[in-house]
Design an enzyme around this catalytic site. Structure first.
Site, PDB file in Angstrom:
ATOM      1  N   CYS A 156       0.814  -1.228   0.000  1.00  0.00           N
ATOM      2  CA  CYS A 156       0.000   0.000   0.000  1.00  0.00           C
ATOM      3  C   CYS A 156       0.837   1.263   0.000  1.00  0.00           C
ATOM      4  CB  CYS A 156      -0.935   0.017   1.196  1.00  0.00           C
ATOM      5  SG  CYS A 156      -2.395  -0.932   0.838  1.00  0.00           S
ATOM      6  N   SER A 157       2.117   1.154   0.295  1.00  0.00           N
ATOM      7  CA  SER A 157       2.968   2.345   0.278  1.00  0.00           C
ATOM      8  C   SER A 157       3.808   2.407  -0.997  1.00  0.00           C
ATOM      9  CB  SER A 157       3.859   2.372   1.517  1.00  0.00           C
ATOM     10  OG  SER A 157       3.072   2.643   2.655  1.00  0.00           O
TER      11      SER A 157
END
Ligand code: CO8
Length: 373
Positions: A156-157
């Site tokens: 997600c990053s």
């Protein structure tokens, strides 16, 4: 050294939406069919009966109302429950590259650039379509860019971590204009048959142009004042799909080969990490969170974002302070905070400060402090 600026963003939005109601109808049909098929084992206690999902739960627990997907039919077919994509030949553009090129062209237009101005391409997302050649190099060729390209993955990053790599490339002089793309075809690795997470993700692709202020000619420029990345190992969000599965003789369709999480633990552990991360970054710039005009946060859960903002500014996360796009797009893995930045920045004034921040699997947190020029 000249400043690093973001001069354009682009968004590829898939053609189909799935509302919570549509999703729940198909999920419940799957549950009924599973339970009927396993009636004897369920009766004998060797198989556990599955339970219906509900739209009310999904919206209340997450804030999600719908999601975009590239293929709707396969996902909603209770006999299949995952998208159907046609395998492409080696000389065709891959699906990831195709949606990335779409988003890239929009970002380039916004920045007043063409593909030939780009000298580095970073394709960064939570899942990769293939091992090699890198999708980034395919995209580099498709848009006529120079320089180099590589793929990277920080779940997600992935977007914020890639934006830092882009900013560093410009600072070090290895590139002048970097295209960062985040093609997130989450539908292919979402577990649509699992009631705990079947509603979470949606497909999308974002693109961002990061360049040196020397070369920036676009009408809008966001100076990157600082980037800050951090990771801390956790098994609470995990996917064991990988190239060694064959050699391990493991079942390629086993539950651990798609996305799974301990959602409640993630919620509790990640909120304080994200808030402290942003606070420390702002502190290093001698800034208070209350001086930030807008937070473009990771889009996983509405209440999570409210709690992060409460910890930071002691107030409510209004749509003005921390816009939510989760209701429309669901969790789009790394692309969520970039979609929020893309869709909710036009009203900010020169000198306004903003923070893009992602948090998710790893755990990983990545953030950028921006100032509108
Ligand atoms: N319908 C009805 N009821 C349900 C459902 C459902 N679908 N699901 C669960 N319930 C029930 C449970 O059984 C439970 O019932 P009971 O109380 O009787 O036991 C009750 O609802 C509460 O269940 P939970 O505790 O699981 O529910 P939560 O309130 O915690 O909400 C959430 C679940 C929404 C998942 C929430 O925990 C959450 O959002 N957590 C944070 C998640 C997060 O931020 N994750 C980050 C992941 S994204 C990331 O890092 C990228 C990874 C790479 C992407 C890969 C793409 C595929």
């Amino acid at each position: 050294m000249s400043a690093v600026v973001i001069t354009g963003t682009g968004l590829y939005q898939p053609p189909h939406t799935i509302t919570n109601d549509e999703l729940v109808v198909s999920f419940n049909a799957y549950v009924d069919s599973f339970n009927a098929h396993h009636a004897a084992e369920i009766e004998a206690g060797t198989v556990q009966a599955l339970t219906h999902s509900s739209s009310e739960f999904i919206e209340k627990a997450s804030g999600i109302k719908q999601r975009y997907v590239i293929d709707k039919e396969g996902v909603l077919d209770p006999k299949r429950m995952y998208p159907r994509f046609v395998e492409r030949s080696d000389d065709q553009l891959s699906l990831m590259a195709e949606i990335a090129v779409d988003a890239a062209k929009k970002a380039l237009a916004q920045a007043g650039k063409t593909g030939a101005d780009v000298d580095a391409v970073i394709c960064s997302s939570a899942n990769m379509q293939r091992a090699y050649p890198a999708m980034a190099i395919e995209i580099q060729q498709a848009i006529g860019a120079k320089g180099y390209g590589f793929d990277m993955n920080v779940a997600c990053s992935a977007a914020t971590f890639a934006l830092e790599q882009a900013a560093n490339a410009i600072k070090s002089g290895s590139a002048k204009c970097v295209l960062v793309v985040n093609p997130e075809i989450t539908s292919a690795h979402q577990e649509w048959k699992d009631r705990d997470c079947h509603f979470i993700f949606g497909d999308v692709c974002t693109a961002t142009i990061v360049e040196s202020a020397d070369t920036a000619t676009g009408p809008e420029q966001w100076e990157v004042l600082s980037t800050h990345l951090a990771t801390q190992f956790s098994n609470n969000i995990r996917n064991n799909f990988g190239y060694m599965n064959r050699s391990e003789d493991s079942d390629p369709l086993a539950r651990d080969k798609t996305f799974r999480q301990e959602g409640r633990k993630v919620f509790k552990e990640v909120v304080p990490i994200a808030a402290a991360h942003i606070e420390a970054q702002l502190g290093a710039l001698k800034l208070e969170p209350t001086q930030v005009r807008r937070f473009w946060l990771h889009q996983a859960n509405q209440t999570m974002n409210q709690l992060v903002i409460k910890k930071l500014i002691g107030g409510e996360a209004t749509q003005d302070i921390a816009p939510l796009i989760l209701d429309e797009y669901a969790n789009t893995a790394s692309a969520g905070s970039v979609i929020a930045f893309h869709t909710h920045r036009a009203d900010l004034a020169k000198g306004d400060l903003g923070v893009i921040c992602s948090f998710g699997a790893g755990y990983s947190v990545g953030s950028l402090v921006l100032r509108k020029r």
